[in-house]
Design a protein around this motif. Sequence first.
Motif, mmCIF file in Angstrom:
data_model
loop_
_atom_site.group_PDB
_atom_site.id
_atom_site.type_symbol
_atom_site.label_atom_id
_atom_site.label_comp_id
_atom_site.label_asym_id
_atom_site.label_seq_id
_atom_site.Cartn_x
_atom_site.Cartn_y
_atom_site.Cartn_z
ATOM 1 N N GLY A 1 0.814 -1.142 -0.046
ATOM 2 C CA GLY A 1 -0.066 -0.021 0.085
ATOM 3 C C GLY A 1 0.858 1.446 0.101
ATOM 4 N N VAL A 2 0.261 2.557 -0.316
ATOM 5 C CA VAL A 2 0.660 3.644 -0.168
ATOM 6 C C VAL A 2 -0.053 4.750 0.305
ATOM 7 C CG1 VAL A 2 0.113 4.229 -2.542
ATOM 8 C CG2 VAL A 2 2.190 5.227 -1.754
ATOM 9 N N ASP A 3 0.490 5.718 1.075
ATOM 10 C CA ASP A 3 -0.208 7.027 1.494
ATOM 11 C C ASP A 3 0.314 8.208 0.677
ATOM 12 O OD1 ASP A 3 -1.535 5.636 3.380
ATOM 13 O OD2 ASP A 3 -0.093 6.094 5.090
ATOM 14 N N LEU B 1 -4.822 13.163 3.410
ATOM 15 C CA LEU B 1 -4.084 11.983 2.492
ATOM 16 C C LEU B 1 -5.105 11.224 1.727
ATOM 17 C CD1 LEU B 1 -3.979 8.920 4.207
ATOM 18 C CD2 LEU B 1 -2.938 10.331 5.725
ATOM 19 N N VAL B 2 -4.756 10.577 0.802
ATOM 20 C CA VAL B 2 -5.171 9.432 0.212
ATOM 21 C C VAL B 2 -4.334 8.002 0.496
ATOM 22 C CG1 VAL B 2 -5.942 8.571 -2.019
ATOM 23 C CG2 VAL B 2 -6.176 10.933 -1.546
ATOM 24 N N ASN B 3 -5.135 7.042 0.732
ATOM 25 C CA ASN B 3 -4.472 5.702 0.719
ATOM 26 C C ASN B 3 -4.978 4.711 -0.110
ATOM 27 O OD1 ASN B 3 -4.863 2.817 2.248
ATOM 28 N ND2 ASN B 3 -3.035 3.765 3.181
ATOM 29 N N PHE B 4 -4.149 3.879 -0.698
ATOM 30 C CA PHE B 4 -4.399 2.831 -1.704
ATOM 31 C C PHE B 4 -3.559 1.498 -1.158
ATOM 32 C CE2 PHE B 4 -3.505 0.031 -5.346
ATOM 33 C CZ PHE B 4 -4.798 -0.054 -5.746
ATOM 34 N N ASP B 5 -4.451 0.502 -0.961
ATOM 35 C CA ASP B 5 -3.933 -0.559 -0.435
ATOM 36 C C ASP B 5 -4.447 -1.907 -0.998
ATOM 37 O OD1 ASP B 5 -2.816 -1.832 2.256
ATOM 38 O OD2 ASP B 5 -4.702 -2.974 2.417
ATOM 39 N N ILE C 1 -9.442 1.896 -0.984
ATOM 40 C CA ILE C 1 -9.084 3.237 -1.159
ATOM 41 C C ILE C 1 -9.544 3.890 -0.072
ATOM 42 C CG2 ILE C 1 -8.991 5.113 -2.692
ATOM 43 C CD1 ILE C 1 -9.462 3.368 -5.122
ATOM 44 N N GLY C 2 -8.718 4.810 0.699
ATOM 45 C CA GLY C 2 -9.217 5.604 1.597
ATOM 46 C C GLY C 2 -8.815 7.068 1.521
ATOM 47 N N ILE C 3 -9.538 7.908 2.432
ATOM 48 C CA ILE C 3 -9.116 9.347 2.695
ATOM 49 C C ILE C 3 -8.956 9.527 3.956
ATOM 50 C CG2 ILE C 3 -9.782 10.343 0.392
ATOM 51 C CD1 ILE C 3 -12.426 11.322 1.218
ATOM 52 N N GLY C 4 -7.984 10.387 4.450
ATOM 53 C CA GLY C 4 -7.866 10.605 5.920
ATOM 54 C C GLY C 4 -7.449 12.012 5.989
ATOM 55 N N LYS C 5 -7.190 12.519 7.380
ATOM 56 C CA LYS C 5 -6.790 13.901 8.061
ATOM 57 C C LYS C 5 -5.887 13.605 9.057
ATOM 58 C CE LYS C 5 -7.838 18.522 8.610
ATOM 59 N NZ LYS C 5 -7.260 19.606 7.544
ATOM 60 N N LYS C 6 -4.660 14.094 8.971
ATOM 61 C CA LYS C 6 -3.745 14.104 10.193
ATOM 62 C C LYS C 6 -4.313 15.122 10.973
ATOM 63 C CE LYS C 6 0.031 12.053 7.316
ATOM 64 N NZ LYS C 6 1.415 12.262 7.163
#
Length: 74
Positions: free
Chosen positions: A15-17, A25-29, A68-73
């Motif tokens: 996976g990658v952020d 951020l966008v995450n793919f796994d 696929i995800g989206i997140g916020k730090k």
Amino acid sequence: IRVERHAFGGVFQAGVDVNLKDKWLVNFDVKKLWFSTDVELDTTGALGTPAGFKKIDDLDVDPWVVSIGIGKKF
């Protein structure tokens, strides 16, 4: 018919952020799973067979899981 509910197997994961603006951020796994379990038939009451469950086949499970995800730090 019953499928054994407990099994062990392998998993491969990659996976990658990707960092975006304002701490988003966008995450793919991607994951690949492998495991096998038994399929059994209840022979209780069948003529000429011992009572209980008898293994009749193997069930091999090997799906790909993509997310696929989206997140916020914070």
